[in-house]
Motif scaffolding. Sequence first.
Motif, PDB file in Angstrom:
ATOM      1  N   ALA A  68       0.805  -1.217   0.000  1.00  0.00           N
ATOM      2  CA  ALA A  68       0.000   0.000   0.000  1.00  0.00           C
ATOM      3  C   ALA A  68       0.839   1.268   0.000  1.00  0.00           C
ATOM      4  CB  ALA A  68      -0.936  -0.010   1.220  1.00  0.00           C
ATOM      5  N   SER A  69       2.130   1.153  -0.343  1.00  0.00           N
ATOM      6  CA  SER A  69       3.006   2.327  -0.334  1.00  0.00           C
ATOM      7  C   SER A  69       3.800   2.403  -1.628  1.00  0.00           C
ATOM      8  CB  SER A  69       3.983   2.230   0.849  1.00  0.00           C
ATOM      9  OG  SER A  69       4.939   1.201   0.594  1.00  0.00           O
ATOM     10  N   GLN A  70       4.499   3.521  -1.784  1.00  0.00           N
ATOM     11  CA  GLN A  70       5.497   3.584  -2.838  1.00  0.00           C
ATOM     12  C   GLN A  70       6.560   2.514  -2.554  1.00  0.00           C
ATOM     13  OE1 GLN A  70       5.378   5.411  -5.454  1.00  0.00           O
ATOM     14  NE2 GLN A  70       4.201   7.269  -5.035  1.00  0.00           N
ATOM     15  N   VAL A  71       7.246   2.057  -3.577  1.00  0.00           N
ATOM     16  CA  VAL A  71       8.269   1.021  -3.423  1.00  0.00           C
ATOM     17  C   VAL A  71       9.641   1.638  -3.653  1.00  0.00           C
ATOM     18  CG1 VAL A  71       9.185  -1.127  -4.369  1.00  0.00           C
ATOM     19  CG2 VAL A  71       6.713  -0.842  -4.077  1.00  0.00           C
ATOM     20  N   ASP A  72      10.537   1.422  -2.660  1.00  0.00           N
ATOM     21  CA  ASP A  72      11.940   1.847  -2.820  1.00  0.00           C
ATOM     22  C   ASP A  72      12.689   0.778  -3.610  1.00  0.00           C
ATOM     23  OD1 ASP A  72      11.519   4.125  -1.296  1.00  0.00           O
ATOM     24  OD2 ASP A  72      12.032   3.107   0.580  1.00  0.00           O
ATOM     25  N   ARG A  73      13.469   1.221  -4.583  1.00  0.00           N
ATOM     26  CA  ARG A  73      14.218   0.274  -5.416  1.00  0.00           C
ATOM     27  C   ARG A  73      15.691   0.649  -5.448  1.00  0.00           C
ATOM     28  NH1 ARG A  73       9.356   1.065  -8.102  1.00  0.00           N
ATOM     29  NH2 ARG A  73       8.182  -0.858  -8.538  1.00  0.00           N
ATOM     30  N   CYS A  78      13.949  -4.523  -3.635  1.00  0.00           N
ATOM     31  CA  CYS A  78      12.843  -3.576  -3.564  1.00  0.00           C
ATOM     32  C   CYS A  78      12.255  -3.651  -2.161  1.00  0.00           C
ATOM     33  CB  CYS A  78      11.757  -3.919  -4.576  1.00  0.00           C
ATOM     34  SG  CYS A  78      12.243  -3.723  -6.291  1.00  0.00           S
ATOM     35  N   ARG A  79      11.752  -2.526  -1.659  1.00  0.00           N
ATOM     36  CA  ARG A  79      11.187  -2.498  -0.314  1.00  0.00           C
ATOM     37  C   ARG A  79       9.889  -1.707  -0.332  1.00  0.00           C
ATOM     38  NH1 ARG A  79      13.949   0.731   4.600  1.00  0.00           N
ATOM     39  NH2 ARG A  79      13.447   2.394   3.106  1.00  0.00           N
ATOM     40  N   GLY A  80       8.867  -2.253   0.375  1.00  0.00           N
ATOM     41  CA  GLY A  80       7.592  -1.557   0.451  1.00  0.00           C
ATOM     42  C   GLY A  80       6.870  -1.882   1.746  1.00  0.00           C
ATOM     43  N   ARG A  81       5.839  -1.119   2.027  1.00  0.00           N
ATOM     44  CA  ARG A  81       5.006  -1.320   3.211  1.00  0.00           C
ATOM     45  C   ARG A  81       3.728  -2.020   2.762  1.00  0.00           C
ATOM     46  NH1 ARG A  81       4.349   1.711   8.208  1.00  0.00           N
ATOM     47  NH2 ARG A  81       6.039   3.030   7.443  1.00  0.00           N
TER      48      ARG A  81
END
Length: 383
Positions: A68-73, A78-81
Amino acid sequence: MTRSIEPMMDFFLREKGELVHINSVKQLALIRDATDTVRMTDEKIIRAATPLHAGDIVDYRYERYLIASQVDRNEKSCRGRMRKCNQRLALNWSGQVKWFDAVVEARTFSTETGKVISMPKGNIIVRLQDNADTRNIALNQRFYITHQSFKIVGMDRILNGIIQLSCTLDSINTAYDDVENNIADRWKYEIAHTYALHIHQGTMANVPLNETIPLNVTATDNGNEIANPTITYTSSDPSVISVDQHGQVMGIVLGQASITAKLTYHPTVLSTIEMRVVETGTHIYSIAITGNAVLKTGQSASYVSHIYDHGVEVFGQSVEWSLRNQDDSTPIIGSVTASTGNSVTVKAGSSSGANNKALVLTATLVSDPSITIEKTISLKNLF
């Protein structure tokens, strides 16, 4: 978990990673509770070496989550909430019902302050994956959550991959909505089913010791007999009376037990009969009633009782007839107008209140009043 793990990402995934399904594809991922900003027990941080996107569905430890969040790449991961999907919604498009996993909340968060913002009473926010099905959702479309109706009053896409619906309480339409199963407008497009199951040996019957007799069972849907229904049979005491899945009842020892027949796929629809095991040679009577299961209001129909002993029709026995409303209300919305031997004529009431009601015609064996049979007669308007 900081970016310092990036050089050893493969090692961490191999040693600490857990198997999840991302959009139904098995992957290794690192999962931890979300502790930054607003702490939510149903929020977690996911990191994977494979691409992640807002709106991805993640199955993790028997729970379903929505990223439900933007994804860091970066180069390694990749990382997300992700938020736990706490509801399944049924949306109805002119009779085509589709179910969706969703995050539903009665409060939201300010993107500027991170503080909790309460929604007006009766309003909720619903977040869904943006896909080919959810793109067909329209304003004013209705759905149910825990037997309460909501209407969609706003739609937006706060992130690529997620559709956010603003919804408000709506009235329940008992004529069209399947409230029990949380499907709006189901009966507007689909015929409602009213199932019934009848054991035609009545409420009490006998079975000979060490012999078998068949149960005579019919199932109906909206008053119409179902061909080859799937029925599950059980005995309250299989050591006294056994029953197989074809309805064959066998007397094991002298005694009594209840036999229950249930529609296998609708187990709340059932019928029960008390059965006694008797010595071989004892009369074992049963009754069947023939005649129309549906009667037009104001019209008459004839019904005939057939009496059997050990399954063979006999003609030296007689029955007494009685009539009642299926819901046991009064006055009775029909009458017995003639009775000759083992036949009877029933006339349905002509009032408008008789439509879609039902009568129960009962035949009771004169020589053994414990042997009875009931026939349900549905009443329908003439036109």
